[in-house]
Design an enzyme around this catalytic site. Structure first.
Site, PDB file in Angstrom:
ATOM      1  N   LYS A  42       0.820  -1.216   0.000  1.00  0.00           N
ATOM      2  CA  LYS A  42       0.000   0.000   0.000  1.00  0.00           C
ATOM      3  C   LYS A  42       0.852   1.263   0.000  1.00  0.00           C
ATOM      4  O   LYS A  42       0.382   2.330  -0.433  1.00  0.00           O
ATOM      5  CB  LYS A  42      -0.934   0.015   1.210  1.00  0.00           C
ATOM      6  CG  LYS A  42      -1.689  -1.266   1.459  1.00  0.00           C
ATOM      7  CD  LYS A  42      -2.478  -1.745   0.261  1.00  0.00           C
ATOM      8  CE  LYS A  42      -3.264  -3.001   0.625  1.00  0.00           C
ATOM      9  NZ  LYS A  42      -3.821  -3.681  -0.535  1.00  0.00           N
ATOM     10  N   TYR A  46     -12.481 -14.562   3.476  1.00  0.00           N
ATOM     11  CA  TYR A  46     -11.570 -13.482   3.828  1.00  0.00           C
ATOM     12  C   TYR A  46     -11.199 -13.563   5.317  1.00  0.00           C
ATOM     13  O   TYR A  46     -12.053 -13.728   6.186  1.00  0.00           O
ATOM     14  CB  TYR A  46     -12.195 -12.110   3.545  1.00  0.00           C
ATOM     15  CG  TYR A  46     -11.292 -10.982   3.968  1.00  0.00           C
ATOM     16  CD1 TYR A  46     -10.185 -10.649   3.198  1.00  0.00           C
ATOM     17  CD2 TYR A  46     -11.502 -10.297   5.155  1.00  0.00           C
ATOM     18  CE1 TYR A  46      -9.313  -9.647   3.597  1.00  0.00           C
ATOM     19  CE2 TYR A  46     -10.647  -9.293   5.562  1.00  0.00           C
ATOM     20  CZ  TYR A  46      -9.557  -8.970   4.784  1.00  0.00           C
ATOM     21  OH  TYR A  46      -8.686  -7.986   5.187  1.00  0.00           O
ATOM     22  N   TYR A  83      -3.289 -12.796   3.455  1.00  0.00           N
ATOM     23  CA  TYR A  83      -2.935 -12.463   2.074  1.00  0.00           C
ATOM     24  C   TYR A  83      -1.789 -13.315   1.533  1.00  0.00           C
ATOM     25  O   TYR A  83      -1.973 -14.151   0.662  1.00  0.00           O
ATOM     26  CB  TYR A  83      -2.560 -10.976   1.960  1.00  0.00           C
ATOM     27  CG  TYR A  83      -3.672 -10.046   2.339  1.00  0.00           C
ATOM     28  CD1 TYR A  83      -4.744  -9.812   1.476  1.00  0.00           C
ATOM     29  CD2 TYR A  83      -3.670  -9.382   3.562  1.00  0.00           C
ATOM     30  CE1 TYR A  83      -5.773  -8.953   1.813  1.00  0.00           C
ATOM     31  CE2 TYR A  83      -4.696  -8.518   3.912  1.00  0.00           C
ATOM     32  CZ  TYR A  83      -5.743  -8.307   3.046  1.00  0.00           C
ATOM     33  OH  TYR A  83      -6.763  -7.464   3.385  1.00  0.00           O
TER      34      TYR A  83
END
Length: 362
Positions: A65, A281, A307
């Protein structure tokens, strides 16, 4: 794939700099790449396997990010906003990197934590990303209503609340992705990859990574398309939703190419998103934890279960099922996430200590 060293250096330079858009100086670039010799030998497939270390982008905990936030936060500063506002789960890598960026630039930061997943264990709310965000001075908010990850209603409500309080909040969507500037960070990364590979006279056949909010994959696709590089980008999803992701990646990639003023286009069929594990998730199954352990034991690198662990397991499955041609040059993107491992610490199995027998001295 071996390539001619006469690459378009000027085009790469332009994409590396993207000088027409101001950037906050947050990331330490380029991030390094190195071979995963041990792991490659464990998973088979006769691959020339490498990793790009975007877990080393520079802010606390690293991660992908940071590349995106350079553009969004510069936009926020230019437009005189006084607080960064974004959303994620309790163990969000994105919210932690936003908190770190705000701290580095002396800005206020408000983080909404949405009910996208169940708590991962007794340490979930006390360690890892949420601890880092708290240490870095972000204001922490929570909305516990269970909702799909695409639902960012709590974020919009918090923007309204802060506006009513007299602030000028800058809204950063989840993952810093679905934003006009969201794809630019990984356009730069695509140019880095091409340049770094060319120094060794090669080009990667495949780039594999975890895909969530979408702009990492979209930026890579846009960057490779702009450079006319035929590297295939394979996303391993962080949940079971592939069609929504595919359409979003496709849209962001082409919006980014338009923003760059490029005639190139990414086709929907160019967007590959292949299911990696249980598909929920924030939840990983035993096979994914086994993949995380193998990755750690063979390369000394940590992948989180939300992830990167799914990307590692997905890569293993692709190799096992013959997806890659023998001898393929494959680049695994390590996009960060190591702090989150502490939030799931109870799920890795017990830690056992061995004893050294006492020796009898005569």
């Amino acid at each position: 794939m071996v390539i001619d060293m006469k690459i378009d250096k000027e085009s790469i330079k332009q994409l590396r700099e993207l000088s027409q858009w101001p950037r906050a100086e947050l990331a330490q670039l380029p991030t390094p790449m190195h071979r995963l010799t041990n792991f490659a030998s464990q998973i088979g497939g006769d691959l020339d396997l490498w990793v790009k270390r975007d877990d080393l982008t520079g802010l606390a905990g690293g991660g992908n990010k940071t590349r995106k936030l350079e553009f969004l936060i510069s936009d926020a500063i230019d437009k005189k906003h006084d607080v960064l506002v974004t959303v994620g789960a309790i163990q969000s890598n994105h919210t932690r990197q936003t908190a770190a960026a705000a701290a580095k630039l002396g800005m206020k930061c408000a983080l909404m934590h949405a009910g996208w997943t169940e708590d991962g264990g007794p340490f979930y709310r006390e360690a890892g990303n949420i601890l880092y965000s708290n240490l870095m001075g972000a204001d922490l908010y929570e909305n516990t209503t269970k909702r799909p990850i695409e639902d960012e209603t709590p974020l919009n409500e918090m923007v309204d609340y802060l506006t009513a309080e007299g602030h000028k909040p800058y809204l950063i969507p989840g993952g810093a992705s679905d934003h006009p500037l969201g794809g630019l960070g990984y356009v730069i990364c695509a140019a880095e990859i091409v340049e770094q590979a060319a120094l060794e006279g090669k080009q990667y056949d495949y780039v594999v990574h975890c895909t969530g909010s979408g702009s990492t994959q979209a930026g890579l696709l846009a960057g490779f398309a702009a450079l006319n590089v035929k590297t295939k980008v394979v996303g391993i999803p962080d949940d079971d939703e592939t069609q929504i992701k595919k359409e979003r990646v496709h849209r962001i990639a082409n919006d980014t190419l338009t923003l760059l003023g490029k005639d190139a286009q990414v086709l929907l069929d160019d967007v590959e998103i292949l299911v990696g594990d249980s598909g929920v998730y924030g939840v990983s199954d035993k096979d994914t934890f086994d993949a995380i352990k193998l990755f750690a034991k063979s390369e000394g690198l940590i992948a989180d279960p939300v992830y990167e662990g799914k990307a590692v397991r997905g890569l293993m499955n692709l190799a096992k099922n013959g997806y890659f041609e023998k001898g393929s040059k494959v680049l695994l993107m390590h996009l960060g996430g190591e702090p989150a491992t502490h939030g799931y610490a109870n799920q890795y199995g017990a830690i056992h200590f061995k004893s050294v027998p006492e020796l009898e001295i005569t």
